[in-house]
Scaffold this active site. Structure first.
Site, PDB file in Angstrom:
ATOM      1  N   ASP A 194      26.374   9.095   8.109  1.00 30.04           N
ATOM      2  CA  ASP A 194      25.494   9.082   6.925  1.00 30.04           C
ATOM      3  C   ASP A 194      26.247   9.476   5.648  1.00 30.04           C
ATOM      4  OD1 ASP A 194      23.086   8.266   8.059  1.00 30.04           O
ATOM      5  OD2 ASP A 194      22.454  10.307   8.555  1.00 30.04           O
ATOM      6  N   LYS A 235      18.202  14.369  14.980  1.00 28.96           N
ATOM      7  CA  LYS A 235      19.617  14.422  14.570  1.00 28.96           C
ATOM      8  C   LYS A 235      20.310  15.762  14.842  1.00 28.96           C
ATOM      9  CE  LYS A 235      19.648  10.897  10.969  1.00 28.96           C
ATOM     10  NZ  LYS A 235      19.875  10.593   9.552  1.00 28.96           N
TER      11      LYS A 235
HETATM   12  P1  NAD Z   1      15.049  16.256   5.895  1.00 32.17           P
HETATM   13  O1  NAD Z   1      13.643  16.493   6.299  1.00 32.17           O
HETATM   14  O2  NAD Z   1      16.150  16.712   6.777  1.00 32.17           O
HETATM   15  O3  NAD Z   1      15.292  16.916   4.447  1.00 32.17           O
HETATM   16  C1  NAD Z   1      14.391  16.719   3.387  1.00 32.17           C
HETATM   17  C2  NAD Z   1      14.913  17.388   2.118  1.00 32.17           C
HETATM   18  O4  NAD Z   1      13.977  17.132   1.069  1.00 32.17           O
HETATM   19  C3  NAD Z   1      15.031  18.909   2.258  1.00 32.17           C
HETATM   20  O5  NAD Z   1      16.161  19.333   1.542  1.00 32.17           O
HETATM   21  C4  NAD Z   1      13.727  19.410   1.598  1.00 32.17           C
HETATM   22  O6  NAD Z   1      13.870  20.703   1.088  1.00 32.17           O
HETATM   23  C5  NAD Z   1      13.574  18.371   0.494  1.00 32.17           C
HETATM   24  N1  NAD Z   1      12.176  18.182   0.038  1.00 32.17           N
HETATM   25  C6  NAD Z   1      11.119  17.756   0.768  1.00 32.17           C
HETATM   26  N2  NAD Z   1      10.010  17.714  -0.007  1.00 32.17           N
HETATM   27  C7  NAD Z   1      10.386  18.091  -1.252  1.00 32.17           C
HETATM   28  C8  NAD Z   1       9.712  18.240  -2.505  1.00 32.17           C
HETATM   29  N3  NAD Z   1       8.399  17.998  -2.645  1.00 32.17           N
HETATM   30  N4  NAD Z   1      10.429  18.640  -3.580  1.00 32.17           N
HETATM   31  C9  NAD Z   1      11.749  18.894  -3.480  1.00 32.17           C
HETATM   32  N5  NAD Z   1      12.448  18.781  -2.315  1.00 32.17           N
HETATM   33  C10 NAD Z   1      11.768  18.387  -1.225  1.00 32.17           C
HETATM   34  O7  NAD Z   1      15.168  14.694   5.610  1.00 32.17           O
HETATM   35  P2  NAD Z   1      16.502  13.825   5.488  1.00 32.17           P
HETATM   36  O8  NAD Z   1      16.771  13.148   6.771  1.00 32.17           O
HETATM   37  O9  NAD Z   1      17.567  14.639   4.859  1.00 32.17           O
HETATM   38  O10 NAD Z   1      16.025  12.685   4.472  1.00 32.17           O
HETATM   39  C11 NAD Z   1      15.920  12.959   3.079  1.00 32.17           C
HETATM   40  C12 NAD Z   1      15.691  11.634   2.356  1.00 32.17           C
HETATM   41  O11 NAD Z   1      16.825  10.769   2.559  1.00 32.17           O
HETATM   42  C13 NAD Z   1      14.470  10.888   2.891  1.00 32.17           C
HETATM   43  O12 NAD Z   1      13.802  10.320   1.793  1.00 32.17           O
HETATM   44  C14 NAD Z   1      15.079   9.796   3.775  1.00 32.17           C
HETATM   45  O13 NAD Z   1      14.275   8.638   3.795  1.00 32.17           O
HETATM   46  C15 NAD Z   1      16.400   9.517   3.079  1.00 32.17           C
HETATM   47  N6  NAD Z   1      17.446   9.016   3.985  1.00 32.17           N
HETATM   48  C16 NAD Z   1      18.058   7.856   3.660  1.00 32.17           C
HETATM   49  C17 NAD Z   1      19.081   7.366   4.450  1.00 32.17           C
HETATM   50  C18 NAD Z   1      19.750   6.083   4.050  1.00 32.17           C
HETATM   51  O14 NAD Z   1      20.493   5.519   4.876  1.00 32.17           O
HETATM   52  N7  NAD Z   1      19.581   5.619   2.835  1.00 32.17           N
HETATM   53  C19 NAD Z   1      19.495   8.067   5.598  1.00 32.17           C
HETATM   54  C20 NAD Z   1      18.850   9.269   5.907  1.00 32.17           C
HETATM   55  C21 NAD Z   1      17.810   9.743   5.089  1.00 32.17           C
END
Ligand code: NAD
Length: 288
Positions: free
Chosen positions: A108, A72
């Site tokens: 998003d 992304k």
């Molecule tokens: P990313 O890797 O860009 O970000 C992950 C985030 O989670 C970061 O801020 C990180 O610091 C935090 N994190 C990771 N492990 C952690 C922990 N143990 N404790 C606290 N914080 C923690 O990922 P992303 O693309 O931003 O995705 C984040 C979540 O959102 C994922 O679970 C993903 O499945 C979900 N998501 C859902 C949709 C949807 O359409 N519903 C779309 C995109 C992402």
């Protein structure tokens, strides 16, 4: 899927892994229902071969494509232009191909906020707390500021992106006038006070999905009726956080709503159509 012919337009998803994505089921059902002669396929693409994938998209004349993890942010290097929101977010999940030009959008954030508003909580004038400043969290807090939130608190662990997130928030405040602040997710006292004062809480961390499915960043006592609580995690559908929110009488917003509306906004960008969201909720999300 409708009959594939020489006229069929191709739309794709680039990312890795992509084989379990719900996007092909959502978009192909929508195209069939709307009578759009298009097909949606996925391709396993990593940052290493993203440039070649984008060149193929241009050469093959795709109608557009989605981009997911881990591509992304890497995609920005290969596009001709960005929507204002995608530019502020620094990430793209939807690309439109218009007259040979690749324009990046990010649906998003708007998708997440549409699902919160659908549940009855307005973004404009709301105090919002966003946990996690990764791709999903950044898209959500940026869109919330663009949509007129009153105040946004962002909590993240002190990772290598922490300082960059602080700078991104300062730029966002300058651009929108919405006050924002970045805090350490480990600061439980500040987290509790912010969550208690929030109209809307969004958890955009990985907490709640395996192997962290029995964990929540917040306690049930901090949540209350009238407050909207959203988890971006949608597998499981009812995360630990959403179970606590439900028990506290808060409005529960599942992550599947974000997935649904980001897809709907993408179809609007590619084809100018309104995706049949209720049909997709019934047929695609039934067993999700
Ligand atoms: P990313 O890797 O860009 O970000 C992950 C985030 O989670 C970061 O801020 C990180 O610091 C935090 N994190 C990771 N492990 C952690 C922990 N143990 N404790 C606290 N914080 C923690 O990922 P992303 O693309 O931003 O995705 C984040 C979540 O959102 C994922 O679970 C993903 O499945 C979900 N998501 C859902 C949709 C949807 O359409 N519903 C779309 C995109 C992402």
């Amino acid at each position: 899927m409708s009959q594939i012919s020489g006229h069929t337009k191709l739309v794709m998803l680039f990312g890795s892994p992509v084989e379990h994505s719900l996007s092909p089921a959502m978009h192909n059902l929508s195209f069939e229902n709307l009578g759009i002669d298009a097909a949606y396929l996925v391709a396993d693409v990593t940052p290493d071969n993203l440039e070649a994938a984008v060149a193929s998209a241009r050469a093959l004349g795709l109608a557009g494509f989605n981009v997911t993890m881990p591509c992304k942010t890497h995609i920005l290097a290969y596009l001709d232009g960005l929507s204002p929101a995608a530019e502020l977010m620094g990430a793209v999940n939807t690309v439109a191909l218009n007259e040979g030009k690749l324009i990046g959008h990010n649906t998003d954030g708007a998708g997440a906020l549409m699902s919160i508003e659908e549940a009855g909580n307005k973004i404009q004038g709301a105090r919002i707390v966003v946990l996690g400043a990764g791709g999903a969290g950044s898209a959500i807090f940026t869109q919330a500021a663009l949509d007129g939130a009153e105040h946004i608190d962002v909590f993240n662990v002190r990772d290598e992106f922490y300082d960059a997130t602080g700078k991104r928030l300062a730029t966002l405040t300058e651009h929108t006038g919405t006050p924002t602040a970045l805090h350490d997710l480990e600061d439980r006292t500040l987290l509790e006070a912010s969550v208690r004062a929030a109209d809307i809480l969004v958890d955009a961390t990985r907490v709640g999905m395996p192997p962290l499915e029995n964990e929540s960043n917040v306690a049930q006592e901090w949540l209350r009726p009238g407050q909207a609580v959203m988890d971006t995690v949608y597998h499981p559908r009812r995360t630990k956080l959403l179970k606590l929110a439900d028990a506290a009488g808060a409005t529960v917003v599942e992550g599947l709503g974000m997935l649904l509306y980001q897809a709907a906004i993408a179809e609007e960008i590619w084809f100018g159509v309104s995706m049949p969201v209720e049909l997709i909720r019934e047929r695609v999300f039934l067993h999700a």
